[in-house]
Design a protein around this motif. Structure first.
Motif, PDB file in Angstrom:
ATOM      1  N   LEU A 105       0.826  -1.195   0.000  1.00  0.00           N
ATOM      2  CA  LEU A 105       0.000   0.000   0.000  1.00  0.00           C
ATOM      3  C   LEU A 105       0.861   1.246   0.000  1.00  0.00           C
ATOM      4  CD1 LEU A 105      -2.627  -1.062   2.715  1.00  0.00           C
ATOM      5  CD2 LEU A 105      -2.832  -1.264   0.227  1.00  0.00           C
ATOM      6  N   PRO A 106       0.431   2.319  -0.653  1.00  0.00           N
ATOM      7  CA  PRO A 106       1.159   3.587  -0.585  1.00  0.00           C
ATOM      8  C   PRO A 106       1.061   4.184   0.819  1.00  0.00           C
ATOM      9  CG  PRO A 106      -0.881   3.854  -1.792  1.00  0.00           C
ATOM     10  CD  PRO A 106      -0.728   2.383  -1.554  1.00  0.00           C
ATOM     11  N   ARG A 107       2.096   4.950   1.227  1.00  0.00           N
ATOM     12  CA  ARG A 107       2.172   5.458   2.587  1.00  0.00           C
ATOM     13  C   ARG A 107       1.582   6.854   2.750  1.00  0.00           C
ATOM     14  NH1 ARG A 107       3.146   0.682   4.869  1.00  0.00           N
ATOM     15  NH2 ARG A 107       5.268  -0.103   4.593  1.00  0.00           N
ATOM     16  N   ASP A 108       1.354   7.561   1.683  1.00  0.00           N
ATOM     17  CA  ASP A 108       0.986   8.970   1.803  1.00  0.00           C
ATOM     18  C   ASP A 108      -0.511   9.226   1.785  1.00  0.00           C
ATOM     19  OD1 ASP A 108       0.864   8.052  -0.763  1.00  0.00           O
ATOM     20  OD2 ASP A 108       1.541   9.910  -1.701  1.00  0.00           O
ATOM     21  N   ILE A 109      -1.333   8.223   1.592  1.00  0.00           N
ATOM     22  CA  ILE A 109      -2.785   8.405   1.534  1.00  0.00           C
ATOM     23  C   ILE A 109      -3.457   7.285   2.319  1.00  0.00           C
ATOM     24  CG2 ILE A 109      -2.782   9.582  -0.703  1.00  0.00           C
ATOM     25  CD1 ILE A 109      -3.594   6.902  -1.963  1.00  0.00           C
ATOM     26  N   PRO A 110      -4.715   7.534   2.779  1.00  0.00           N
ATOM     27  CA  PRO A 110      -5.474   6.445   3.397  1.00  0.00           C
ATOM     28  C   PRO A 110      -5.784   5.380   2.339  1.00  0.00           C
ATOM     29  CG  PRO A 110      -6.401   8.573   3.983  1.00  0.00           C
ATOM     30  CD  PRO A 110      -5.410   8.837   2.905  1.00  0.00           C
ATOM     31  N   ASN A 111      -5.718   4.100   2.735  1.00  0.00           N
ATOM     32  CA  ASN A 111      -5.911   2.990   1.804  1.00  0.00           C
ATOM     33  C   ASN A 111      -7.096   2.135   2.240  1.00  0.00           C
ATOM     34  OD1 ASN A 111      -3.281   3.069   0.054  1.00  0.00           O
ATOM     35  ND2 ASN A 111      -2.614   3.387   2.159  1.00  0.00           N
ATOM     36  N   TYR A 112      -8.011   1.929   1.285  1.00  0.00           N
ATOM     37  CA  TYR A 112      -9.170   1.065   1.513  1.00  0.00           C
ATOM     38  C   TYR A 112      -8.974  -0.229   0.739  1.00  0.00           C
ATOM     39  CZ  TYR A 112     -11.582   5.241   3.249  1.00  0.00           C
ATOM     40  OH  TYR A 112     -11.940   6.356   3.962  1.00  0.00           O
ATOM     41  N   TYR A 113      -9.366  -1.353   1.363  1.00  0.00           N
ATOM     42  CA  TYR A 113      -9.300  -2.627   0.659  1.00  0.00           C
ATOM     43  C   TYR A 113     -10.256  -3.607   1.320  1.00  0.00           C
ATOM     44  CZ  TYR A 113      -6.103  -3.809   4.502  1.00  0.00           C
ATOM     45  OH  TYR A 113      -5.539  -4.008   5.737  1.00  0.00           O
ATOM     46  N   ARG A 126      -6.518   1.487   6.175  1.00  0.00           N
ATOM     47  CA  ARG A 126      -5.194   1.516   6.808  1.00  0.00           C
ATOM     48  C   ARG A 126      -4.532   2.849   6.476  1.00  0.00           C
ATOM     49  NH1 ARG A 126      -1.152  -3.525   7.123  1.00  0.00           N
ATOM     50  NH2 ARG A 126      -2.825  -4.047   8.569  1.00  0.00           N
ATOM     51  N   MET A 127      -4.034   3.525   7.553  1.00  0.00           N
ATOM     52  CA  MET A 127      -3.358   4.822   7.408  1.00  0.00           C
ATOM     53  C   MET A 127      -1.961   4.729   8.012  1.00  0.00           C
ATOM     54  SD  MET A 127      -6.360   7.567   8.378  1.00  0.00           S
ATOM     55  CE  MET A 127      -6.257   7.135  10.104  1.00  0.00           C
ATOM     56  N   PHE A 128      -1.044   5.438   7.413  1.00  0.00           N
ATOM     57  CA  PHE A 128       0.345   5.496   7.872  1.00  0.00           C
ATOM     58  C   PHE A 128       0.664   6.943   8.236  1.00  0.00           C
ATOM     59  CE2 PHE A 128      -0.058   2.083   4.813  1.00  0.00           C
ATOM     60  CZ  PHE A 128       0.551   1.009   5.433  1.00  0.00           C
ATOM     61  N   GLU A 129       1.163   7.136   9.480  1.00  0.00           N
ATOM     62  CA  GLU A 129       1.568   8.467   9.937  1.00  0.00           C
ATOM     63  C   GLU A 129       2.868   8.368  10.748  1.00  0.00           C
ATOM     64  OE1 GLU A 129      -1.609  10.183  12.169  1.00  0.00           O
ATOM     65  OE2 GLU A 129      -2.733  10.776  10.377  1.00  0.00           O
ATOM     66  N   THR A 130       3.619   9.434  10.769  1.00  0.00           N
ATOM     67  CA  THR A 130       4.855   9.489  11.570  1.00  0.00           C
ATOM     68  C   THR A 130       4.528  10.122  12.915  1.00  0.00           C
ATOM     69  OG1 THR A 130       6.207   9.678   9.573  1.00  0.00           O
ATOM     70  CG2 THR A 130       7.225  10.338  11.666  1.00  0.00           C
ATOM     71  N   ARG A 131       4.724   9.371  13.994  1.00  0.00           N
ATOM     72  CA  ARG A 131       4.401   9.823  15.326  1.00  0.00           C
ATOM     73  C   ARG A 131       5.581   9.566  16.274  1.00  0.00           C
ATOM     74  NH1 ARG A 131      -0.131  13.041  15.204  1.00  0.00           N
ATOM     75  NH2 ARG A 131      -1.786  12.017  13.972  1.00  0.00           N
TER      76      ARG A 131
END
Length: 453
Positions: A105-113, A126-131
């Motif tokens: 999945l790409p990391r810069d956008i929310p991903n639906y599947y 699934r969402m990817f964020e830097t925390r």
């Protein structure tokens, strides 16, 4: 086969297209409901995911806030599952073993599947964020998912509501159409009732106000009533005239028949018998002419026939010739070498030619010496001319001569001869007219020649 009623015909014309439109509208509403449900639930998942990511960042991975938990439990009307991992893939909170994607999945956008979780199809975000959690900075993964069955139930509920609304509208529209058609047909029902209440003798025109769409029918019906009225009047006039004309020959026959037994002198008896025979012939001829008039009026279904006029003219002249010769008249006939083929009723055309010859014999006067019958061809038409050198017909009385039961002078005849000739000619597309001549009368009868195929 019984014809369909106008009410049922109108309803069948109006309702089926509306049913088709309602079905198409229902299919469209189901599709819209499905797409709307997907969009709403996906947005709910995204909102829940953002709320979870916010709480994880604020609490540094400790717990979710009560408001976020309430939101997750109420989102989309169905149960929502979630899973959060911090930097390095450490477990932070949520359910264990989240559904995995089958692709990177790409990391810069929310991903639906779509994926399976415990044997059920799920919609996953699934969402990817830097925390930064506990002095550790890295990628935080928030996974949130929901049962597809919950979405389908919601979409089904929307579709059923739309179907119920469309069905209710169709039932209401059908009732409106039914009563509207009945109301629109009320003028026709009133017209029918008015016509039904008429007596058989009432043939007056219909003068009721009717809708514009029915005026043509009423106009045609009025025209038909007028034709029937005129036909009945003409028929009644014909019966009255015929009864009047038949009364005189019948009275003469009866008087001669009553006096005949009392006559004893042989010579006088022979004269009475001759007069009786002559009166009987006149009555029979009048009856034949009256029947010819009736055939002209009502015998319209007889198929036309093609025949040659030359033999018909010869047959008529051969029958009438001895009568003319017995009166010491010069009787002549001439035909053409080519066939005179015409189409029509051979009996009626023969009756017309016979009437012309008999009129010349009967009304030519005592000074008449000759009668000629000529046949010729002029401009694709068969022409029959009957000419005598008798007293003739004044031009101002020609129209009267062709009128039924009219006589120019007192004498023999019924006044039907030329009237029958004119009607026969008109029936066959021809014409009859008097041709100016030096002495006597010349009647010209024309019929169109049959087309050669």
């Amino acid at each position: 086969m019984k014809a369909m009623s106008l009410r049922l015909r109108l309803i069948l014309v109006i309702l089926p297209p509306l049913l088709v439109v309602s079905v198409l509208l229902g299919i469209w509403r189901i599709d819209v409901a499905q797409r709307t449900t997907e969009e709403l639930f996906d947005r709910s998942l995204l909102a829940a995911g953002l709320a979870i990511a916010r709480d994880v960042a604020i609490s540094e991975g400790d717990a979710l806030s009560p408001s976020t938990r309430r939101f997750i439990s109420d989102a989309g009307g169905g149960e929502v599952f979630y899973h959060v991992t911090g930097p390095g893939g450490i477990y932070v909170t949520g359910y264990a073993y989240p559904p995995r994607p089958d692709r990177r999945l790409p990391r810069d956008i929310p991903n639906y599947y779509m994926a399976d979780y415990r044997g059920e199809p799920m919609r996953v975000l699934r969402m990817f964020e830097t925390r930064t959690i506990d002095n550790l900075t890295g990628e935080t993964v928030v996974t949130i998912w929901q049962r597809v069955s919950d979405r389908q139930a919601f979409a089904r509920d929307l579709a059923l509501r739309a179907a119920a609304l469309i069905g209710g509208l169709m039932i209401a529209l059908a009732l409106v159409i039914w009563f509207g058609v009945n109301l629109g047909l009320r003028p026709l029902n009133d017209l029918q009732q008015a016509i039904r209440q008429r007596s058989p003798d009432d043939l007056a025109s219909i003068r009721r106000p009717v809708p514009k769409e029915v005026r043509g029918v009423v106009f045609t019906l009025n025209r038909l009533l007028g034709q029937v009225r005129d036909s009945i009047a003409a028929h009644q006039a014909f019966i009255s005239d015929a009864a009047h004309q038949l009364r005189n020959p019948a009275s003469a026959l009866l008087a001669l028949a009553e006096t005949l037994p009392d006559v004893s002198d042989p010579d006088q008896r022979r004269r009475h018998e001759a007069e009786l025979i002559q009166a009987a012939r006149a009555s029979a001829r009048l009856a034949e002419q009256l029947l010819s008039l009736e055939r002209l009026r009502y015998d319209r279904n007889k198929p036309p026939e093609r025949f040659d006029l030359n033999p018909r003219i010869e047959q008529i002249c051969r029958r009438i010739g001895p009568v003319a010769l017995a009166r010491d008249l010069d009787f002549s006939m001439s035909t053409v070498d080519q066939p005179l083929i015409v189409t029509g009723d051979a009996v009626l055309i023969g009756e017309a030619i016979t009437n012309l010859v008999e009129n010349a014999l009967r009304h030519g006067g005592s000074d008449m010496t000759a009668i000629s019958v000529r046949a010729s061809v002029q401009d694709d038409a068969a022409v029959i001319e009957v000419q005598d050198d008798g007293i003739g017909i004044p031009p101002e009385l020609v129209e009267t001569a062709f009128r039924r039961f009219s006589q120019l002078r007192n004498g023999e005849g019924s006044g039907l001869g030329l009237a029958i000739v004119e009607q026969v000619a008109r029936k066959h597309g021809g014409m009859v007219r008097m041709v100016p001549t030096g002495q006597g009368t010349c009647m010209r009868l024309t019929f169109p020649l049959a087309q050669v195929h």
